[in-house]
Scaffold this active site. Sequence first.
Site, PDB file in Angstrom:
ATOM      1  N   ASN A   5       0.844  -1.191   0.000  1.00  0.00           N
ATOM      2  CA  ASN A   5       0.000   0.000   0.000  1.00  0.00           C
ATOM      3  C   ASN A   5       0.883   1.244   0.000  1.00  0.00           C
ATOM      4  OD1 ASN A   5      -2.256  -1.711   0.231  1.00  0.00           O
ATOM      5  ND2 ASN A   5      -2.086  -1.742   2.463  1.00  0.00           N
TER       6      ASN A   5
ATOM      7  N   GLY B 277      -4.565   3.022   1.644  1.00  0.00           N
ATOM      8  CA  GLY B 277      -4.659   2.225   2.866  1.00  0.00           C
ATOM      9  C   GLY B 277      -3.366   2.060   3.639  1.00  0.00           C
TER      10      GLY B 277
ATOM     11  N   HIS C 284       6.766  -1.520   3.176  1.00  0.00           N
ATOM     12  CA  HIS C 284       6.595  -2.939   3.513  1.00  0.00           C
ATOM     13  C   HIS C 284       5.799  -3.659   2.435  1.00  0.00           C
ATOM     14  CE1 HIS C 284       3.281  -0.649   5.370  1.00  0.00           C
ATOM     15  NE2 HIS C 284       2.515  -1.693   5.122  1.00  0.00           N
TER      16      HIS C 284
HETATM   17  P1  5GP Z   1      -0.473  -0.947   5.858  1.00  0.00           P
HETATM   18  O1  5GP Z   1      -1.939  -0.741   6.082  1.00  0.00           O
HETATM   19  O2  5GP Z   1       0.341   0.280   6.228  1.00  0.00           O
HETATM   20  O3  5GP Z   1      -0.132  -1.461   4.492  1.00  0.00           O
HETATM   21  O4  5GP Z   1      -0.066  -2.131   6.818  1.00  0.00           O
HETATM   22  C1  5GP Z   1       0.457  -1.966   8.090  1.00  0.00           C
HETATM   23  C2  5GP Z   1       0.385  -3.315   8.752  1.00  0.00           C
HETATM   24  O5  5GP Z   1       1.207  -3.294   9.899  1.00  0.00           O
HETATM   25  C3  5GP Z   1      -1.016  -3.705   9.215  1.00  0.00           C
HETATM   26  O6  5GP Z   1      -1.402  -4.900   8.547  1.00  0.00           O
HETATM   27  C4  5GP Z   1      -0.864  -3.891  10.727  1.00  0.00           C
HETATM   28  O7  5GP Z   1      -1.579  -5.012  11.207  1.00  0.00           O
HETATM   29  C5  5GP Z   1       0.616  -4.099  10.891  1.00  0.00           C
HETATM   30  N1  5GP Z   1       1.151  -3.609  12.165  1.00  0.00           N
HETATM   31  C6  5GP Z   1       0.960  -2.384  12.709  1.00  0.00           C
HETATM   32  N2  5GP Z   1       1.626  -2.268  13.872  1.00  0.00           N
HETATM   33  C7  5GP Z   1       2.261  -3.450  14.054  1.00  0.00           C
HETATM   34  C8  5GP Z   1       3.126  -3.943  15.079  1.00  0.00           C
HETATM   35  O8  5GP Z   1       3.448  -3.260  16.057  1.00  0.00           O
HETATM   36  N3  5GP Z   1       3.605  -5.201  14.942  1.00  0.00           N
HETATM   37  C9  5GP Z   1       3.283  -5.982  13.862  1.00  0.00           C
HETATM   38  N4  5GP Z   1       3.803  -7.208  13.823  1.00  0.00           N
HETATM   39  N5  5GP Z   1       2.468  -5.561  12.872  1.00  0.00           N
HETATM   40  C10 5GP Z   1       1.970  -4.310  12.969  1.00  0.00           C
END
Ligand code: 5GP
Length: 134
Positions: free
Chosen positions: A87, A93, A100
């Site tokens: 994303n 999102g 990542h």
């Molecule tokens: P995005 O929405 O930015 O593409 O995804 C961020 C992801 O990071 C989400 O799926 C969320 O569950 C994950 N996430 C957020 N904080 C943490 C954390 O402290 N530890 C881990 N393992 N995952 C996290």
Amino acid sequence: KMSNCIFCKIINKEIPGKIIYDDDVCIAFLDLSQATYGHTLVIPKKHFENILEVDAQTLAHVMQVTQKLAKQIVEKLNAKGLNILTNTNEVAGQTVHHFHVHILPRYDEKELVIEFNDHSQDVDLDEVYQKIVK
Ligand code: 5GP
Ligand code: ZN
């Protein structure tokens, strides 16, 4: 090093993470949400905001590791397939602004919804093509 970034903190072991892979350039760890069983994130150790900011060499390495782990996860967890996605910015999102790649193993068609609506009637393909390539 971004002091206020949750993923930098996982890299620096300031907060715990289930790290399944670690090398000089990147790590991979289990996403807390487990949107699907085995949901994993692959991230560079150096902080970049998103795929548009990361350098090509780091990106190539992250994607090679993503493929290697995708194979391992599918095999070990008996997944039938997977989605790989990244994303970029809030509109798409992105909530954590450290680049990542999501690895989302798939077991059935309904556990995760990524909907592609058909707008073919409303869009002039030639116009889009000209805008992008000119
Ligand atoms: P995005 O929405 O930015 O593409 O995804 C961020 C992801 O990071 C989400 O799926 C969320 O569950 C994950 N996430 C957020 N904080 C943490 C954390 O402290 N530890 C881990 N393992 N995952 C996290
Ligand atoms: Zn970071």
